[in-house]
Scaffold this active site. Structure first.
Site, PDB file in Angstrom:
ATOM      1  N   PRO A 253      -2.221  -7.472  -4.482  1.00  0.00           N
ATOM      2  CA  PRO A 253      -3.621  -7.123  -4.288  1.00  0.00           C
ATOM      3  C   PRO A 253      -3.855  -5.657  -3.946  1.00  0.00           C
ATOM      4  CG  PRO A 253      -2.802  -8.373  -2.407  1.00  0.00           C
ATOM      5  CD  PRO A 253      -1.739  -8.407  -3.462  1.00  0.00           C
ATOM      6  N   ASN A 254      -4.937  -5.159  -4.487  1.00  0.00           N
ATOM      7  CA  ASN A 254      -5.442  -3.799  -4.273  1.00  0.00           C
ATOM      8  C   ASN A 254      -4.628  -2.706  -4.957  1.00  0.00           C
ATOM      9  OD1 ASN A 254      -7.728  -4.523  -2.632  1.00  0.00           O
ATOM     10  ND2 ASN A 254      -6.247  -4.993  -1.024  1.00  0.00           N
TER      11      ASN A 254
ATOM     12  N   ARG B 142      -7.717   4.322  -3.655  1.00  0.00           N
ATOM     13  CA  ARG B 142      -7.514   3.818  -2.299  1.00  0.00           C
ATOM     14  C   ARG B 142      -6.590   4.734  -1.510  1.00  0.00           C
ATOM     15  NH1 ARG B 142      -3.921  -1.293  -0.513  1.00  0.00           N
ATOM     16  NH2 ARG B 142      -4.532  -1.332   1.673  1.00  0.00           N
TER      17      ARG B 142
ATOM     18  N   TYR C  66      -1.017   6.230  -0.279  1.00  0.00           N
ATOM     19  CA  TYR C  66      -0.497   5.679  -1.530  1.00  0.00           C
ATOM     20  C   TYR C  66      -0.316   6.704  -2.638  1.00  0.00           C
ATOM     21  CZ  TYR C  66      -1.717   1.412   0.888  1.00  0.00           C
ATOM     22  OH  TYR C  66      -1.803   0.420   1.818  1.00  0.00           O
TER      23      TYR C  66
ATOM     24  N   ASN D 150       5.798  -5.905  -5.864  1.00  0.00           N
ATOM     25  CA  ASN D 150       5.127  -5.287  -4.726  1.00  0.00           C
ATOM     26  C   ASN D 150       4.055  -6.289  -4.308  1.00  0.00           C
ATOM     27  OD1 ASN D 150       3.582  -3.888  -2.890  1.00  0.00           O
ATOM     28  ND2 ASN D 150       3.672  -1.959  -4.003  1.00  0.00           N
TER      29      ASN D 150
ATOM     30  N   ALA E 186      -0.243  -6.645   0.544  1.00  0.00           N
ATOM     31  CA  ALA E 186      -0.609  -7.326   1.792  1.00  0.00           C
ATOM     32  C   ALA E 186      -0.037  -8.734   1.884  1.00  0.00           C
ATOM     33  CB  ALA E 186      -2.123  -7.362   1.941  1.00  0.00           C
TER      34      ALA E 186
ATOM     35  N   GLU F 207      11.877  -6.164  -3.755  1.00  0.00           N
ATOM     36  CA  GLU F 207      10.546  -5.907  -3.203  1.00  0.00           C
ATOM     37  C   GLU F 207      10.363  -4.401  -3.036  1.00  0.00           C
ATOM     38  OE1 GLU F 207       8.400  -6.799   1.045  1.00  0.00           O
ATOM     39  OE2 GLU F 207       9.322  -8.514   0.028  1.00  0.00           O
TER      40      GLU F 207
ATOM     41  N   HIS G  25       7.557  -1.291  -1.776  1.00  0.00           N
ATOM     42  CA  HIS G  25       6.322  -0.859  -1.120  1.00  0.00           C
ATOM     43  C   HIS G  25       6.217   0.649  -1.303  1.00  0.00           C
ATOM     44  CE1 HIS G  25       5.526  -4.712   0.724  1.00  0.00           C
ATOM     45  NE2 HIS G  25       6.828  -4.780   0.964  1.00  0.00           N
TER      46      HIS G  25
ATOM     47  N   ARG H 192       3.612   2.040   9.752  1.00  0.00           N
ATOM     48  CA  ARG H 192       2.178   1.751   9.733  1.00  0.00           C
ATOM     49  C   ARG H 192       1.832   0.747  10.835  1.00  0.00           C
ATOM     50  NH1 ARG H 192       0.202   0.638   3.932  1.00  0.00           N
ATOM     51  NH2 ARG H 192      -1.789   0.966   4.987  1.00  0.00           N
TER      52      ARG H 192
END
Length: 164
Positions: free
Chosen positions: A9-10, A17, A22, A73, A76, A97, A99, A106
């Protein structure tokens, strides 16, 4: 060798964003760069992005028998989705995975990934280059798995030959 790159998502909002976290690259640009790098190392890649957990679960399941590995990825959903974790575990494909940001620098809730434990490895904090590192890692894993399969096949063939 064939891999599916799954984006959560996103990630469709990359370039818009929070570029401080990012970066400025759009998802389409990242995918073009991944595809170029994959071709250079002999890996065929396809891409999928969804903001919906169930669609991501479906895509992971569809990879079984179609792909040799997954780069994901979960965004969230890394921190919340038992369903995605279970899907990765169920298909039993080498999965890495990724990120873009360093999730450990964070907010506290981002420090724990539910999906990481069922992945072969996790790459975080290298920006879009993390996908290139994941490609390298996946090729290495698949090469090693293929070598093991070949060695077992040869051993089985030798054991099947009549003794003299």
């Amino acid at each position: 060798m064939k891999a599916m790159v799954i984006q959560g998502p996103n990630l469709n909002m990359l370039g818009i964003r929070d570029p401080r976290i990012y970066g400025p690259a759009k998802l389409e640009t990242i995918h073009q760069n991944i595809k170029q790098h994959a071709e250079q190392i002999g890996l065929e890649v396809d891409f999928f992005q969804s903001n919906f957990e169930g669609e991501i679960v479906d895509k992971i399941q569809e990879c079984l028998g179609q792909y040799d590995g997954i780069i994901i990825n979960p965004a969230a959903y890394s921190h919340t989705s038992v369903a995605i974790r279970d899907a990765i575990s169920a298909v039993n494909l080498p999965t890495i995975e990724v990120h873009i940001s360093n999730i450990h620098s964070r907010e506290d809730f981002r420090h724990k990934s539910l999906t990481a434990a069922v992945c072969a490895g996790v790459i975080a904090g290298f920006g879009p280059m993390g996908y290139h590192l994941a490609l390298q890692g996946l090729v290495q894993i698949l090469t090693e798995l293929n070598a093991i399969k070949e060695a077992r096949k040869q051993a089985a063939a030798q054991n099947a030959q009549p003794q003299q």
